[in-house]
Design a protein around this motif. Sequence first.
Motif, PDB file in Angstrom:
ATOM      1  N   LYS A   1       8.972  19.610  12.193  1.00 18.77           N
ATOM      2  CA  LYS A   1       7.889  18.620  12.317  1.00 18.77           C
ATOM      3  C   LYS A   1       8.242  17.535  13.328  1.00 18.77           C
ATOM      4  CE  LYS A   1       5.610  18.911   7.789  1.00 18.77           C
ATOM      5  NZ  LYS A   1       5.284  18.163   6.565  1.00 18.77           N
ATOM      6  N   LEU A   2       9.479  17.025  13.242  1.00 18.06           N
ATOM      7  CA  LEU A   2       9.893  15.987  14.187  1.00 18.06           C
ATOM      8  C   LEU A   2       9.877  16.518  15.617  1.00 18.06           C
ATOM      9  CD1 LEU A   2      12.904  14.285  12.333  1.00 18.06           C
ATOM     10  CD2 LEU A   2      10.587  13.382  12.613  1.00 18.06           C
ATOM     11  N   MET A   3      10.303  17.757  15.793  1.00 15.60           N
ATOM     12  CA  MET A   3      10.314  18.359  17.122  1.00 15.60           C
ATOM     13  C   MET A   3       8.903  18.583  17.657  1.00 15.60           C
ATOM     14  SD  MET A   3      13.415  21.095  16.490  1.00 15.60           S
ATOM     15  CE  MET A   3      13.269  21.904  18.072  1.00 15.60           C
ATOM     16  N   SER A   4       7.956  18.708  16.750  1.00 17.93           N
ATOM     17  CA  SER A   4       6.573  18.967  17.141  1.00 17.93           C
ATOM     18  C   SER A   4       5.736  17.695  17.233  1.00 17.93           C
ATOM     19  CB  SER A   4       5.924  19.937  16.147  1.00 17.93           C
ATOM     20  OG  SER A   4       6.624  21.151  16.105  1.00 17.93           O
ATOM     21  N   GLY A   5       6.391  16.540  17.139  1.00 16.82           N
ATOM     22  CA  GLY A   5       5.673  15.279  17.283  1.00 16.82           C
ATOM     23  C   GLY A   5       5.057  14.757  16.002  1.00 16.82           C
ATOM     24  N   ILE A   6       5.359  15.399  14.859  1.00  9.68           N
ATOM     25  CA  ILE A   6       4.851  14.928  13.576  1.00  9.68           C
ATOM     26  C   ILE A   6       5.838  13.912  13.032  1.00  9.68           C
ATOM     27  CG2 ILE A   6       4.057  15.590  11.277  1.00  9.68           C
ATOM     28  CD1 ILE A   6       2.448  16.836  13.530  1.00  9.68           C
ATOM     29  N   LYS A   7       5.383  12.684  12.835  1.00 11.45           N
ATOM     30  CA  LYS A   7       6.276  11.614  12.392  1.00 11.45           C
ATOM     31  C   LYS A   7       6.706  11.833  10.948  1.00 11.45           C
ATOM     32  CE  LYS A   7       4.450   8.034  15.480  1.00 11.45           C
ATOM     33  NZ  LYS A   7       3.532   8.891  16.235  1.00 11.45           N
ATOM     34  N   GLU A   8       7.864  11.248  10.601  1.00  9.72           N
ATOM     35  CA  GLU A   8       8.379  11.356   9.236  1.00  9.72           C
ATOM     36  C   GLU A   8       7.339  10.836   8.250  1.00  9.72           C
ATOM     37  OE1 GLU A   8      12.862  10.641   8.693  1.00  9.72           O
ATOM     38  OE2 GLU A   8      12.336   9.432  10.437  1.00  9.72           O
ATOM     39  N   GLY A   9       7.141  11.619   7.179  1.00  2.00           N
ATOM     40  CA  GLY A   9       6.184  11.212   6.155  1.00  2.00           C
ATOM     41  C   GLY A   9       4.805  11.810   6.321  1.00  2.00           C
ATOM     42  N   GLU A  10       4.504  12.370   7.494  1.00  2.00           N
ATOM     43  CA  GLU A  10       3.182  12.958   7.731  1.00  2.00           C
ATOM     44  C   GLU A  10       3.128  14.370   7.162  1.00  2.00           C
ATOM     45  OE1 GLU A  10       1.873  12.819  11.757  1.00  2.00           O
ATOM     46  OE2 GLU A  10       2.129  10.669  11.941  1.00  2.00           O
ATOM     47  N   ALA A  33      12.776  10.493  17.468  1.00  2.00           N
ATOM     48  CA  ALA A  33      11.637  10.698  16.573  1.00  2.00           C
ATOM     49  C   ALA A  33      12.043  10.497  15.126  1.00  2.00           C
ATOM     50  CB  ALA A  33      11.052  12.092  16.765  1.00  2.00           C
ATOM     51  N   GLY A  34      13.295  10.764  14.816  1.00  2.00           N
ATOM     52  CA  GLY A  34      13.795  10.601  13.459  1.00  2.00           C
ATOM     53  C   GLY A  34      15.212  11.129  13.371  1.00  2.00           C
ATOM     54  N   ILE A  35      15.946  10.674  12.350  1.00  2.00           N
ATOM     55  CA  ILE A  35      17.311  11.135  12.108  1.00  2.00           C
ATOM     56  C   ILE A  35      17.385  11.662  10.685  1.00  2.00           C
ATOM     57  CG2 ILE A  35      19.754  10.506  12.035  1.00  2.00           C
ATOM     58  CD1 ILE A  35      19.201   8.286  14.017  1.00  2.00           C
ATOM     59  N   LEU A  36      17.878  12.890  10.540  1.00  2.00           N
ATOM     60  CA  LEU A  36      17.956  13.537   9.232  1.00  2.00           C
ATOM     61  C   LEU A  36      19.367  14.030   8.971  1.00  2.00           C
ATOM     62  CD1 LEU A  36      14.734  15.765   9.427  1.00  2.00           C
ATOM     63  CD2 LEU A  36      14.992  13.647   8.119  1.00  2.00           C
ATOM     64  N   PRO A  37      19.758  14.134   7.691  1.00  2.00           N
ATOM     65  CA  PRO A  37      21.038  14.781   7.391  1.00  2.00           C
ATOM     66  C   PRO A  37      20.947  16.258   7.741  1.00  2.00           C
ATOM     67  CG  PRO A  37      19.795  14.388   5.374  1.00  2.00           C
ATOM     68  CD  PRO A  37      19.054  13.690   6.467  1.00  2.00           C
ATOM     69  N   ILE A  44      -9.635  27.885  27.612  1.00  2.00           N
ATOM     70  CA  ILE A  44      -8.401  27.117  27.835  1.00  2.00           C
ATOM     71  C   ILE A  44      -7.260  27.691  27.005  1.00  2.00           C
ATOM     72  CG2 ILE A  44      -7.293  24.851  27.600  1.00  2.00           C
ATOM     73  CD1 ILE A  44     -10.062  23.585  27.982  1.00  2.00           C
ATOM     74  N   ILE A  45      -6.124  27.900  27.667  1.00  2.00           N
ATOM     75  CA  ILE A  45      -4.872  28.190  26.965  1.00  2.00           C
ATOM     76  C   ILE A  45      -4.047  26.908  26.994  1.00  2.00           C
ATOM     77  CG2 ILE A  45      -2.762  29.559  26.893  1.00  2.00           C
ATOM     78  CD1 ILE A  45      -4.258  31.824  28.237  1.00  2.00           C
ATOM     79  N   PHE A  46      -3.802  26.352  25.831  1.00  2.00           N
ATOM     80  CA  PHE A  46      -3.172  25.040  25.686  1.00  2.00           C
ATOM     81  C   PHE A  46      -1.773  25.232  25.109  1.00  2.00           C
ATOM     82  CE2 PHE A  46      -3.315  20.939  22.912  1.00  2.00           C
ATOM     83  CZ  PHE A  46      -2.605  20.236  23.859  1.00  2.00           C
ATOM     84  N   ILE A  47      -0.756  25.066  25.980  1.00  2.00           N
ATOM     85  CA  ILE A  47       0.641  25.207  25.549  1.00  2.00           C
ATOM     86  C   ILE A  47       1.191  23.821  25.247  1.00  2.00           C
ATOM     87  CG2 ILE A  47       2.942  26.033  26.176  1.00  2.00           C
ATOM     88  CD1 ILE A  47       1.583  27.854  28.246  1.00  2.00           C
ATOM     89  N   THR A  48       1.671  23.630  24.044  1.00  2.00           N
ATOM     90  CA  THR A  48       2.212  22.322  23.665  1.00  2.00           C
ATOM     91  C   THR A  48       3.148  22.470  22.480  1.00  2.00           C
ATOM     92  OG1 THR A  48       1.656  20.057  22.984  1.00  2.00           O
ATOM     93  CG2 THR A  48       0.258  21.819  22.129  1.00  2.00           C
ATOM     94  N   HIS A  49       4.063  21.520  22.341  1.00  2.00           N
ATOM     95  CA  HIS A  49       4.906  21.482  21.148  1.00  2.00           C
ATOM     96  C   HIS A  49       4.354  20.520  20.105  1.00  2.00           C
ATOM     97  CE1 HIS A  49       6.302  17.897  23.283  1.00  2.00           C
ATOM     98  NE2 HIS A  49       6.679  17.445  22.113  1.00  2.00           N
ATOM     99  N   ARG A  50       3.285  19.820  20.459  1.00  2.00           N
ATOM    100  CA  ARG A  50       2.670  18.860  19.530  1.00  2.00           C
ATOM    101  C   ARG A  50       1.658  19.596  18.645  1.00  2.00           C
ATOM    102  NH1 ARG A  50       1.149  13.762  23.525  1.00  2.00           N
ATOM    103  NH2 ARG A  50       3.279  13.122  24.037  1.00  2.00           N
ATOM    104  N   LEU A  51       2.097  19.990  17.473  1.00  2.00           N
ATOM    105  CA  LEU A  51       1.244  20.802  16.611  1.00  2.00           C
ATOM    106  C   LEU A  51       0.014  20.051  16.112  1.00  2.00           C
ATOM    107  CD1 LEU A  51       3.849  22.841  14.511  1.00  2.00           C
ATOM    108  CD2 LEU A  51       2.804  23.364  16.716  1.00  2.00           C
ATOM    109  N   ASN A  52       0.120  18.735  15.988  1.00  2.00           N
ATOM    110  CA  ASN A  52      -1.065  17.982  15.561  1.00  2.00           C
ATOM    111  C   ASN A  52      -2.175  18.042  16.606  1.00  2.00           C
ATOM    112  OD1 ASN A  52       0.510  16.486  17.300  1.00  2.00           O
ATOM    113  ND2 ASN A  52       0.239  14.532  16.230  1.00  2.00           N
ATOM    114  N   GLU A  53      -1.809  18.155  17.877  1.00  2.00           N
ATOM    115  CA  GLU A  53      -2.821  18.312  18.928  1.00  2.00           C
ATOM    116  C   GLU A  53      -3.450  19.701  18.881  1.00  2.00           C
ATOM    117  OE1 GLU A  53      -0.850  15.183  22.161  1.00  2.00           O
ATOM    118  OE2 GLU A  53      -0.864  17.327  22.594  1.00  2.00           O
ATOM    119  N   ILE A  54      -2.632  20.702  18.568  1.00  2.00           N
ATOM    120  CA  ILE A  54      -3.158  22.061  18.387  1.00  2.00           C
ATOM    121  C   ILE A  54      -4.218  22.055  17.287  1.00  2.00           C
ATOM    122  CG2 ILE A  54      -2.584  24.374  17.523  1.00  2.00           C
ATOM    123  CD1 ILE A  54      -1.585  24.094  20.303  1.00  2.00           C
TER     124      ILE A  54
END
Length: 527
Positions: free
Chosen positions: A518-527, A504-508, A211-221
Motif C-alpha cells: 500500500k505504501l509503495m502504491s501511494g496509499i497512506k498509512e491507515g487508508e 511514505a511510511g516506516i514499518l517493522p 487509454i492504457i494508464f500505467i501507474t503505481h498509484r492504485l488509488n488513481e487506478i
Amino acid sequence: MSDTILKIENLSKSFGDNTVLKDINLELKEGEILGLVGENGAGKSTLMKIIFGMEVIRETGGYNGKIFFDGKEVNFLSPFDALNAGIGMVHQEFSLIPGFKVSENIVLNRESTKNNLMTHFFGEGISKIDQKDNTKRAQEAISKLGVNLTGQEQINEMAVAYKQFTEIAREIERESTKLLVLDEPTAVLTEDEAKILLDTMKKLSDKGITIIFITHRLNEIMAVSDKVTVLRDGQLINTVPTKSTNVNEITEWMIGRKVSTSSEGKNIDNSNVETLMEIKDLWVDMPGEMLKGLDLDIKKGEILGLGGMAGQGKIAVANGVMGLFKTKGNVKYKNEDLVLNKPTYPLEKGIFFVSEDRKGVGLLLDESIERNIAFPAMEIKGQFLKKYLGFLNVIDDKAVTDNAKKYIEKLEIKSMNEKQKVAELSGGNQQKVCVAKAFTMEPDLLFVSEPTRGIDVGAKQLVLETLKEYNRERNTTIVVTSSEIEELRSICDRIAIINEGKVAGILPATASILDFGKLMSGIKEGE
C-alpha cells in the motif's frame, strides 16, 4: 463501447534466454480506460514497447503472437508507424525540445503552413509556418487539459508538471489518435495536478479515445479506470472490471500470494535508541530518482531498509548523502552537521557506500581484486602503506594480499586468485568485491544499494547473511536499499518506503507485505 480497438493474442517476448512476457491476451474497447499495474520487472514496459513498435523489440528478435489494432493485424516497424495508425504514447522520460515554446512542441512535425508568392514558383517546400494557426491548435489541445498554459512558455523554463501536460497535449492534438498510452503520467504531479489529469482522461475517454494508464498509484487506478490488468513476472495474472475489485486484492495479485491485512509482528520501539544520522528536508537532483524534502532518522546499530517502486527516490538517499549528486538540506551525523556535495567528507567521517552502479562507481575494472578491496582504505585512511627508507610511503603488498585472501574466503569470491582483474569476474563476484571493500573500511555507517542485483540465489543469500553478521558482530549501522521488499524483510529491523521523493511510511520488517504494498502504491498509512 462495443468496438474493439486493441486485441492482443498469445503474445510472448524473450530477450535471449530471459522470457519477459508469456502468453499475454488482452482486449480493449473504444473509449475504455485500462489500468495496467505490476511490480518492477513485471513486463509492463516491454508490452508497451511492443505495442508502440519500438526498435529494440525488432532488434532483439521481435515477438510471438498477434496484435490487432482498429480491426487490422499490425506489426509496427517503428514508433512512426504506430503514430500514423493512431497510437500515442507519453513516456516517463520527456521527449520535448527545451529551446522551443510549448505550442511549437505540441505541433512539432505537423505544423500548419501557408503559401506565399514563392511557393507558386518553387513548391510547398518553402511554405511559411503559420504561427497563428499553430498557436490556436496548441491552445485548443491545452484547453482540454484544464491547465493554465498559454502555449508561449519556453520548455526549459517550465516546471516538470507542465512539461508532462505539454507531452499529453501533443498526443491528443493529433487528430488520428485512437489509443493513448500514459506511462506513469502522474509521478511528477502534485495531488491537485494529478486530479486535473485524471479528469482529463475521463473527458478523452468520453470522446472515444482508449487509454492504457500505467501507474503505481492504485488509488488513481480505482478512481479513473474501467478495468485493471495485473502483470507479474511476465504473465497476465488477471483482468477485471475495476468496480469488482479493491486495492487490497490488486496488491495481492501483484505480489503473488494471499496476505493478511494486518501486521503480525510487533512495532519496534526505538524511541530511546541513539540517532546516528538525522536527515531533514533532503533534496537530491538525481535524474529519475529525485528526492523532494525527505526526512529520515537512522538509529545506531540498526539495519534500516529503503524500499519503494523504481523512480521514487530510494536510490537517491545514499547518493545524496555521499555527495554524488547535487544535494541540499540538513544532515546531522553523530550530532554534527555533515558537509554535503563533497564526496570525500563522509568517507573521512566513517561513512561508506556500496553503490548500485558497481561498474561505474564501485570498481576499478582493470585493477586486481586485491587492489580494489584495499584501494579506499589506502586512499582515505592510509592503511596498507609502510615506510620505505624511513620517510616514503609505499604499498604493503603482503598486507594487501592477506586482506584480499581473507575476504575471498569469507565471501566465497570465485576467482583464480587475488591477482585476477575484477573485469574478468562475474557480476555476482564483482558485487562481493564491493562488499569486501566496504568491510575493509570498517565504517560506522554503511549504505548498501541494490546489494543482490544481477546475482544468483546462492550468492544473494550469502551477501545478505554476511551483512547481518557484520551488523551483529560490530554493531555497524547499515542502510540497505533494494527493489525487492522480501529481501529487505529478511535482514532489516525497520523498512522505510520512499514514494514521490519522500518517506511514505516506516514499518517493522515483520509488518504485512500488504502494508508495504500500500505504501509503495501511494496509499497512506491507515487508508
